[in-house]
Design a protein around this motif. Structure first.
Motif, PDB file in Angstrom:
ATOM      1  N   ASN A  12      23.929 111.701  19.792  1.00  0.00           N
ATOM      2  CA  ASN A  12      23.419 111.368  21.104  1.00  0.00           C
ATOM      3  C   ASN A  12      24.311 110.309  21.737  1.00  0.00           C
ATOM      4  O   ASN A  12      24.572 109.279  21.110  1.00  0.00           O
ATOM      5  N   PRO A  13      24.758 110.503  22.966  1.00  0.00           N
ATOM      6  CA  PRO A  13      25.601 109.483  23.606  1.00  0.00           C
ATOM      7  C   PRO A  13      24.856 108.164  23.845  1.00  0.00           C
ATOM      8  O   PRO A  13      25.475 107.118  23.978  1.00  0.00           O
ATOM      9  N   SER A  14      23.520 108.195  23.853  1.00  0.00           N
ATOM     10  CA  SER A  14      22.727 106.982  24.051  1.00  0.00           C
ATOM     11  C   SER A  14      22.742 106.075  22.836  1.00  0.00           C
ATOM     12  O   SER A  14      22.474 104.888  22.945  1.00  0.00           O
ATOM     13  N   GLU A  74      23.703  96.980  25.666  1.00  0.00           N
ATOM     14  CA  GLU A  74      23.404  97.675  24.410  1.00  0.00           C
ATOM     15  C   GLU A  74      22.784  96.715  23.400  1.00  0.00           C
ATOM     16  O   GLU A  74      22.901  95.493  23.534  1.00  0.00           O
ATOM     17  N   THR A  83      21.935 101.319  20.305  1.00  0.00           N
ATOM     18  CA  THR A  83      22.243 101.942  21.590  1.00  0.00           C
ATOM     19  C   THR A  83      23.713 101.790  21.937  1.00  0.00           C
ATOM     20  O   THR A  83      24.381 100.867  21.467  1.00  0.00           O
ATOM     21  N   ASN A  84      24.177 102.709  22.755  1.00  0.00           N
ATOM     22  CA  ASN A  84      25.560 102.696  23.228  1.00  0.00           C
ATOM     23  C   ASN A  84      25.574 102.407  24.724  1.00  0.00           C
ATOM     24  O   ASN A  84      24.650 102.773  25.450  1.00  0.00           O
ATOM     25  N   LYS A  88      16.401 103.198  26.588  1.00  0.00           N
ATOM     26  CA  LYS A  88      17.097 104.453  26.292  1.00  0.00           C
ATOM     27  C   LYS A  88      16.096 105.530  25.889  1.00  0.00           C
ATOM     28  O   LYS A  88      15.031 105.233  25.348  1.00  0.00           O
ATOM     29  N   SER A 141      21.480 105.906  18.526  1.00  0.00           N
ATOM     30  CA  SER A 141      20.723 106.574  17.463  1.00  0.00           C
ATOM     31  C   SER A 141      19.386 105.879  17.241  1.00  0.00           C
ATOM     32  O   SER A 141      19.234 104.686  17.504  1.00  0.00           O
ATOM     33  N   GLU A 154      26.484 103.311  28.217  1.00  0.00           N
ATOM     34  CA  GLU A 154      26.818 104.543  28.939  1.00  0.00           C
ATOM     35  C   GLU A 154      27.197 104.280  30.396  1.00  0.00           C
ATOM     36  O   GLU A 154      27.675 105.180  31.077  1.00  0.00           O
TER      37      GLU A 154
END
Length: 140
Positions: free
Chosen positions: A105-107, A132, A123-124, A88, A109, A126
């Motif tokens: 942040n969509p990714s 993740e 992480t997220n 990411k 933090s 996406e």
């Protein structure tokens, strides 16, 4: 008498000028952290615990690299059981040389704390193929 009025007026003007300087300085130093441009301190190899799909891996290695003036890329070391995690990129800023962190942040933090040299990454997902992870570790 004229001299005492002038002296009193001078004293009041000096006091007023001093008060103005105090107020102006207090606005400049309001206690809130100020951003800095240097994010290099967060670049490096980190060792710690990574969690992937409810599985913890200890002594995991994550590499943080600079991807521009305000972006950091995180990726797991290749060839490990946890290496399938999705790398990411985070847009970050240096906050008063205390920590480097990502904004919303969509990714996910990222936060790197300067004094402890510790990083926390979450992480997220996406995309459907994203894996993740959550990582916390220290700089090696």
């Amino acid at each position: 008498m004229k001299r005492s009025i002038q002296t009193g007026l001078k004293g009041k003007l000096m006091a007023l000028a001093l008060l103005g300087m105090v107020i102006a300085c207090s606005k400049d130093n309001d206690g809130s952290p100020k951003p800095s441009n240097d994010i290099q301190a967060a670049v490096g190899t980190f060792k710690g615990k990574i969690r992937v799909a409810e599985q913890d891996y200890f002594n995991a290695i994550v590499i943080v690299s600079k991807e521009g003036d305000d972006k950091l890329k995180v990726a797991a070391k290749t060839g490990e059981a946890y290496s399938a995690v999705t790398p990411k990129v985070f847009k970050v800023q240096n906050i008063s040389n205390i920590h480097i962190s990502s904004s919303v942040n969509p990714s996910g933090s990222l936060t790197y704390t300067m004094d402890s040299k510790a990083v926390h990454i979450s992480t997220n997902k996406e995309a459907a193929t994203d894996v993740e992870f959550y990582f916390q570790g220290t700089k090696q």
